[in-house]
Design an enzyme around this catalytic site. Structure first.
Site: not given
Length: 494
Positions: A331, A431
């Site tokens: 991310c 994630h």
């Protein structure tokens, strides 16, 4: 249906509120009770994507699992994600609504309380029991005005409260008695009992203190929970306190402990793996030699990118790659590995642009609309096409040639992330990258660990939830707890 509600408040942060709520949800589910977890307000940078598409705290997602439910935004109606020392992104019913400093949020609390009570009402209609987690401590007297996280909520819905304290910190009796002393008369009256957490030793030596506590306060001690060594349960926010040294580790992983690190639970599987030593490296520590560096997610990507440079990580990563090491960016970490990060709207702070570390040919622009998805897919580079399941939570939109060599091919038809031409640098928005057994094995193999032992993080989490519920059964006064939820008469009253 009108649910029985019990709230767990703590004398301090990390006293065990999340764990006790998780345990009570599983204990009630074992008894056939339709139960839901609830946290009115959560301040955390570890979050999850709920089944209804919004964002909630990770702890409430685990509590939902304990209750046998899919995560829902009503379980955590207000989520605060700090992006500076004095401000945070405010998420209401799963959606970001504003970035507010502490004073502005204090004024916003009336609106936030309305959202809290709306979620509370919906849960009480749907479930037989609701187990509520407070935030921080109810004795933070500077935050009493317009409180929605602790006694302000409990008073508004008229529910009993269990107060939990961590004996491992020391001063447990002072914590409990001092907390009671700082409550108002009506708040003190609704404390229905105490739980002492993380005890290790001879309970007989503690008993005189428990007897004194009951005499002094007139409140019962509902039980003493033992220190559960090796418990695998996702932390709500704080970085793990356990030492990282691991005998027999064959793969060394380091993660910079960014000031605004988000979703550090991404590394739970690495920390749990018997052949992997995974360390968080903070300020003042020299980045050590390792096999794999992972740049984690961040709530303030540009500020944390500057932190990396100031603490020598740019040079450390260059040296690491020069000697054949591997790097993963998740991310915000993916964005940092690119050529530049642009924040024209001031999403994460002052508007502007920052040069990236330059290891992937891409640039990222932060946009106002946050992308929230639960996704599945497969690695684009692995011969066995290992399956991956995770979630996206990001404002960044990345563009560039590096994306033509994706890291993942998702089941919804999109490609995700990038893999460098030399195969040493991998970036992804996903994630939970290490959470599935196949994905973990593939990534460990890519990082240099051949024939890694299998590890199933979901099974470890489930075993941890069961251990917590077993501890409730063995060490707490379940008869009193049953009365609190109307399972036996007389019912518990505040």
């Amino acid at each position: 249906m009108s649910a029985r509600v019990l709230m767990v408040q703590g004398c301090t942060s990390d006293a065990g509120k999340s764990a006790l709520v998780t345990a009570l949800c599983r204990w009630l589910r074992r008894r056939g009770v339709a139960v839901a977890p609830f946290k009115p307000q959560n301040m955390a940078l570890n979050s999850a994507v709920a089944a209804d598409g919004g964002e909630i705290g990770r702890a409430q997602a685990v509590q939902a699992q304990a209750a046998g439910l899919a995560p829902h935004t009503d379980f955590n109606p207000i989520l605060l994600k700090p992006n500076s020392d004095t401000g945070a992104q405010v998420i209401v019913h799963g959606r970001a609504v504003a970035n507010l400093d502490a004073r502005a949020y204090h004024d916003y609390k009336r609106t936030a309380m309305a959202a809290v009570l709306a979620s509370h009402a919906r849960l009480c209609e749907r479930f037989q029991a609701v187990v509520v987690e407070g935030a921080g401590s109810p004795a933070e007297i500077n935050l009493r005005d317009r409180d929605i996280a602790n006694m302000g909520y409990a008073e508004a819905v008229d529910c009993p409260v269990v107060l939990i304290a961590d004996i491992d910190r020391g001063g447990v009796f002072a914590h409990l008695v001092g907390t009671l002393a700082l409550l108002s008369d009506s708040e003190r009256a609704r404390v229905t009992g105490f739980v002492i957490n993380r005890f290790r030793g001879d309970i007989a030596l503690l008993q005189p203190g428990l007897d004194w506590l009951e005499r002094e306060t007139g409140k019962p001690v509902l039980g003493v929970l033992p220190y559960l060594h090796g418990l695998h349960l996702e932390a709500e926010d704080a970085l793990p306190r356990e030492p990282a040294a691991k005998a027999g580790a064959r793969l060394r992983v380091v993660v910079p402990a960014l000031p605004r690190i988000s979703n550090h639970n991404d590394f739970d599987a690495l920390r749990a793996h018997p052949q992997v030593e995974c360390r968080f490296v903070g300020p003042g520590e020299t980045p050590p030699a390792c096999d794999l560096i992972v740049l984690p997610g961040s709530k303030s990507t540009r500020a944390d990118l500057d932190w990396l440079r100031r603490h020598g990580w740019a040079e450390a990563i260059a040296r690491h790659l020069r000697y054949g090491g591997r790097v993963i960016g998740i991310c915000g970490g993916l964005q940092m590995l690119g050529r530049a990060v642009h924040d024209p709207h001031g999403i994460e702070g002052e508007a502007g642009s920052s040069a990236g570390l330059g290891w992937l040919e891409l640039e990222t622009t932060l946009e106002p609309h946050k992308q929230l998805r639960n996704v599945q897919g497969r690695f684009a580079f692995d011969d066995e096409s290992a399956t991956v399941a995770g979630y996206e939570i990001h404002c960044g939109v990345s563009h560039g040639l590096a994306l033509q060599r994706p890291a993942l091919r998702l089941d919804d038809g999109r490609d995700d992330g990038a893999l460098s031409a030399d195969g040493q640098v991998l970036g992804t928005y996903l994630h939970g990258l290490f959470d599935t057994p196949q994905a973990l094995a593939a990534l460990l193999r890519w990082a240099g660990l051949e024939q890694a032992q299998p590890l199933d993080l979901a099974a470890l989490r489930e075993a941890g939830i069961e251990r917590l519920a077993d501890a409730v059964e063995a060490h707490l006064d379940t008869a009193r707890l049953a009365q609190c939820f109307g399972l036996e008469e007389p019912a518990c009253t505040a």
